[in-house]
Design a protein around this motif. Structure first.
Motif, PDB file in Angstrom:
ATOM      1  N   ALA A 270      11.020   8.479  13.689  1.00 33.35           N
ATOM      2  CA  ALA A 270       9.771   7.743  13.931  1.00 33.35           C
ATOM      3  C   ALA A 270       8.735   8.056  12.847  1.00 33.35           C
ATOM      4  CB  ALA A 270       9.225   8.094  15.313  1.00 33.35           C
ATOM      5  N   LEU A 271       8.660   9.287  12.405  1.00 30.77           N
ATOM      6  CA  LEU A 271       7.744   9.648  11.330  1.00 30.77           C
ATOM      7  C   LEU A 271       8.125   8.947  10.031  1.00 30.77           C
ATOM      8  CD1 LEU A 271       7.425  13.495  11.987  1.00 30.77           C
ATOM      9  CD2 LEU A 271       5.532  11.862  12.094  1.00 30.77           C
ATOM     10  N   ALA A 272       9.416   8.936   9.731  1.00 34.96           N
ATOM     11  CA  ALA A 272       9.887   8.344   8.475  1.00 34.96           C
ATOM     12  C   ALA A 272       9.688   6.831   8.430  1.00 34.96           C
ATOM     13  CB  ALA A 272      11.363   8.685   8.270  1.00 34.96           C
ATOM     14  N   GLU A 273       9.667   6.198   9.596  1.00 30.03           N
ATOM     15  CA  GLU A 273       9.445   4.750   9.638  1.00 30.03           C
ATOM     16  C   GLU A 273       8.023   4.381   9.230  1.00 30.03           C
ATOM     17  OE1 GLU A 273      10.442   3.639  13.596  1.00 30.03           O
ATOM     18  OE2 GLU A 273      12.626   3.826  13.280  1.00 30.03           O
ATOM     19  N   ARG A 274       7.074   5.278   9.451  1.00 35.18           N
ATOM     20  CA  ARG A 274       5.660   4.951   9.221  1.00 35.18           C
ATOM     21  C   ARG A 274       5.052   5.623   7.991  1.00 35.18           C
ATOM     22  NH1 ARG A 274       2.852   5.192  15.251  1.00 35.18           N
ATOM     23  NH2 ARG A 274       4.679   4.491  16.444  1.00 35.18           N
TER      24      ARG A 274
ATOM     25  N   VAL B  33      -1.372  11.685  13.983  1.00 37.93           N
ATOM     26  CA  VAL B  33      -1.301  11.354  12.556  1.00 37.93           C
ATOM     27  C   VAL B  33      -1.596   9.879  12.339  1.00 37.93           C
ATOM     28  CG1 VAL B  33       0.200  11.262  10.531  1.00 37.93           C
ATOM     29  CG2 VAL B  33       0.305  13.238  12.061  1.00 37.93           C
ATOM     30  N   THR B  34      -1.024   9.031  13.184  1.00 36.18           N
ATOM     31  CA  THR B  34      -1.248   7.584  13.067  1.00 36.18           C
ATOM     32  C   THR B  34      -2.718   7.246  13.232  1.00 36.18           C
ATOM     33  OG1 THR B  34       0.985   7.104  13.882  1.00 36.18           O
ATOM     34  CG2 THR B  34      -0.637   5.335  14.011  1.00 36.18           C
ATOM     35  N   ALA B  35      -3.351   7.837  14.241  1.00 40.89           N
ATOM     36  CA  ALA B  35      -4.771   7.574  14.468  1.00 40.89           C
ATOM     37  C   ALA B  35      -5.599   8.018  13.270  1.00 40.89           C
ATOM     38  CB  ALA B  35      -5.233   8.303  15.732  1.00 40.89           C
ATOM     39  N   TYR B  36      -5.291   9.177  12.732  1.00 43.34           N
ATOM     40  CA  TYR B  36      -6.070   9.694  11.603  1.00 43.34           C
ATOM     41  C   TYR B  36      -6.005   8.747  10.411  1.00 43.34           C
ATOM     42  CZ  TYR B  36      -7.645  12.728   7.836  1.00 43.34           C
ATOM     43  OH  TYR B  36      -8.321  13.236   6.756  1.00 43.34           O
ATOM     44  N   PHE B  37      -4.819   8.297  10.060  1.00 49.22           N
ATOM     45  CA  PHE B  37      -4.684   7.447   8.869  1.00 49.22           C
ATOM     46  C   PHE B  37      -5.060   5.989   9.143  1.00 49.22           C
ATOM     47  CE2 PHE B  37      -2.012  11.071   7.531  1.00 49.22           C
ATOM     48  CZ  PHE B  37      -2.693  11.353   6.353  1.00 49.22           C
ATOM     49  N   ASP B  38      -5.232   5.659  10.423  1.00 49.67           N
ATOM     50  CA  ASP B  38      -5.811   4.336  10.762  1.00 49.67           C
ATOM     51  C   ASP B  38      -7.335   4.381  10.772  1.00 49.67           C
ATOM     52  OD1 ASP B  38      -3.363   3.116  11.008  1.00 49.67           O
ATOM     53  OD2 ASP B  38      -3.310   3.198  13.209  1.00 49.67           O
ATOM     54  N   GLY B  39      -7.901   5.537  10.491  1.00 45.08           N
ATOM     55  CA  GLY B  39      -9.355   5.666  10.470  1.00 45.08           C
ATOM     56  C   GLY B  39      -9.975   5.918  11.830  1.00 45.08           C
ATOM     57  N   ARG B  40      -9.151   6.263  12.824  1.00 45.53           N
ATOM     58  CA  ARG B  40      -9.646   6.573  14.152  1.00 45.53           C
ATOM     59  C   ARG B  40      -9.676   8.076  14.373  1.00 45.53           C
ATOM     60  NH1 ARG B  40      -5.822   5.343  17.568  1.00 45.53           N
ATOM     61  NH2 ARG B  40      -4.207   4.668  16.084  1.00 45.53           N
ATOM     62  N   THR B  41     -10.425   8.514  15.375  1.00 45.13           N
ATOM     63  CA  THR B  41     -10.433   9.939  15.735  1.00 45.13           C
ATOM     64  C   THR B  41      -9.126  10.275  16.432  1.00 45.13           C
ATOM     65  OG1 THR B  41     -12.837   9.946  15.992  1.00 45.13           O
ATOM     66  CG2 THR B  41     -11.604  11.734  17.046  1.00 45.13           C
ATOM     67  N   PRO B  42      -8.379  11.242  15.943  1.00 39.12           N
ATOM     68  CA  PRO B  42      -7.130  11.612  16.621  1.00 39.12           C
ATOM     69  C   PRO B  42      -7.403  12.005  18.071  1.00 39.12           C
ATOM     70  CG  PRO B  42      -7.248  12.647  14.463  1.00 39.12           C
ATOM     71  CD  PRO B  42      -8.604  12.048  14.727  1.00 39.12           C
TER      72      PRO B  42
ATOM     73  N   LEU C 299       3.464  12.996   4.088  1.00 43.96           N
ATOM     74  CA  LEU C 299       3.486  14.084   5.070  1.00 43.96           C
ATOM     75  C   LEU C 299       4.542  15.105   4.672  1.00 43.96           C
ATOM     76  CD1 LEU C 299       3.587  12.058   8.438  1.00 43.96           C
ATOM     77  CD2 LEU C 299       1.616  12.461   6.941  1.00 43.96           C
ATOM     78  N   ILE C 300       4.273  16.361   4.993  1.00 41.13           N
ATOM     79  CA  ILE C 300       5.280  17.417   4.899  1.00 41.13           C
ATOM     80  C   ILE C 300       5.390  18.076   6.268  1.00 41.13           C
ATOM     81  CG2 ILE C 300       5.871  19.662   3.900  1.00 41.13           C
ATOM     82  CD1 ILE C 300       4.655  18.753   1.283  1.00 41.13           C
TER      83      ILE C 300
ATOM     84  N   MET D 183       0.825  -1.197   0.000  1.00 43.23           N
ATOM     85  CA  MET D 183       0.000   0.000   0.000  1.00 43.23           C
ATOM     86  C   MET D 183       0.872   1.265   0.000  1.00 43.23           C
ATOM     87  SD  MET D 183      -3.019  -0.931   2.730  1.00 43.23           S
ATOM     88  CE  MET D 183      -3.707   0.706   2.536  1.00 43.23           C
ATOM     89  N   THR D 184       0.387   2.302  -0.667  1.00 42.48           N
ATOM     90  CA  THR D 184       1.092   3.574  -0.678  1.00 42.48           C
ATOM     91  C   THR D 184       0.956   4.239   0.691  1.00 42.48           C
ATOM     92  OG1 THR D 184       0.621   3.872  -3.022  1.00 42.48           O
ATOM     93  CG2 THR D 184       1.266   5.831  -1.776  1.00 42.48           C
ATOM     94  N   ARG D 185       2.075   4.649   1.238  1.00 47.59           N
ATOM     95  CA  ARG D 185       2.044   5.297   2.549  1.00 47.59           C
ATOM     96  C   ARG D 185       1.583   6.743   2.410  1.00 47.59           C
ATOM     97  NH1 ARG D 185       7.536   4.342   5.765  1.00 47.59           N
ATOM     98  NH2 ARG D 185       8.432   5.375   3.928  1.00 47.59           N
ATOM     99  N   PRO D 186       0.803   7.250   3.393  1.00 48.94           N
ATOM    100  CA  PRO D 186       0.379   8.655   3.354  1.00 48.94           C
ATOM    101  C   PRO D 186       1.595   9.577   3.288  1.00 48.94           C
ATOM    102  CG  PRO D 186      -0.845   7.457   5.019  1.00 48.94           C
ATOM    103  CD  PRO D 186       0.228   6.535   4.547  1.00 48.94           C
TER     104      PRO D 186
END
Length: 322
Positions: free
Chosen positions: A19-23, A308-317, A6-7, A1-4
């Motif tokens: 940690a950001l670059a790993e995900r 950010v992780t919660a948002y792209f996992d479909g959860r409420t941040p 971020l800038i 899957m294409t990773r989201p």
């Protein structure tokens, strides 16, 4: 899957960037320059989430180009630099980083209070310039902090932490104004008197510390009229937002002796600081260091990562503000 994609608008602590670059697929601001409005628009048009800071102005004009980004993950607790209504109109979620910076910002407010009272900045400049001639009884006499009255404008987490330090560390009396009235149980561990107005606090306090959010509701909350209600021996401390103070009115009050001094960590037109303030010895000036400890800056970044992780996992941040 294409990773989201971020800038990140400014450089963050290295461990957070790793940690950001790993995900995610992340682009960093390698030379750490402030984004111009066109650069901000370009970033919003080319990423899924923009990771912003307090120095980034995200207003309606920046957002008018229907950006691709649907998340503004702010590195900081304050978000008055983001137009929430404009973001909502674009379907953009906004998050912040509360709790993490409470203690270090409270520490800095106390630092400014002590520095202004004891003329620490002025004294250090004298030593560094080589003009100190030695101890003498009348040299650079300041003001005692212990037992004085501290007035707080706003009584959120940071203000309560300042009050605890001031009361339990220096035996200070605490008075405060909060826009919503607090119940006694919300002041656990504090002996603090709630006032009915900003003016009531200003008239009583030896030190006034500002802890209100920025934005239109508090713009120039401290103006010339309110400064005139302060005691001539009083000091004004600001670790909140620069626009809360009418800076020209403060300069006039300091010049005229309306108040004794000020300790400022934030400014109305950051990073520009008024030439008048730069020349005044009764002002302590710091470059927005409220959250500037390694522990806090890393903690803030990891809080952004959680949002950010919660948002792209479909959860409420967890720290969604809009």
């Amino acid at each position: 899957m294409t990773r989201p994609r971020l800038i990140v608008t400014r450089r963050w602590p290295a461990e957070v960037e790793r940690a950001l670059a790993e995900r995610f697929d992340v682009s960093f601001n390698d030379d750490d320059h402030p984004f111009t409005p066109p650069e901000m628009q370009q970033a919003l048009a080319s990423c899924d989430a923009l990771l912003t800071t307090v120095s980034d102005r995200i207003d309606a004009s920046v957002l008018r180009t229907a950006p691709r980004a649907k998340l503004l993950a702010n590195y900081g607790v304050g978000y008055s630099h983001i137009d929430l209504d404009a973001a909502k109109a674009c379907g953009i979620t906004v998050t912040n980083t509360p709790d993490v910076l409470t203690d270090c910002t409270a520490d800095l407010a106390i630092t400014l209070m002590l520095m202004t009272a004891r003329r620490a900045g002025e004294g250090e400049r004298e030593v560094r310039s080589g003009s100190w001639t030695g101890w003498r009884p009348t040299h650079m006499i300041g003001t005692s902090v212990t037992g004085k009255t501290l007035g707080l404008i706003g009584m959120g987490r940071i203000a309560k932490a300042v009050a605890m330090r001031a009361q339990h560390g220096f035996g200070m009396k605490i008075v405060f104004f909060n826009r919503s009235r607090l119940a006694p149980e919300q002041l656990a561990g504090l002996d603090a008197r709630q006032c009915d107005s900003v003016e009531e606090v200003l008239a009583q306090a030896d030190f006034v510390s500002l802890h209100c959010p920025g934005g239109a509701a508090t713009h120039h909350l401290i103006n010339g009229e309110r400064l005139a209600t302060m005691r001539r021996e009083a000091f004004l401390i600001n670790t909140a937002r620069g626009e809360v103070i009418d800076e020209q009115a403060l300069i006039d009050a300091l010049h005229n002796g309306t108040i004794a001094g000020a300790g400022l960590d934030v400014f109305e037109a950051e990073p520009r600081v008024s030439e008048a303030l730069l020349t005044m010895e009764n002002v302590v000036l710091l470059p927005h260091l409220g959250s500037a400890t390694r522990e806090t800056r890393v903690g803030m970044g990891m809080r952004v990562l959680d949002n950010v992780t919660a948002y792209f996992d479909g959860r409420t941040p967890p720290d969604k503000v809009a």
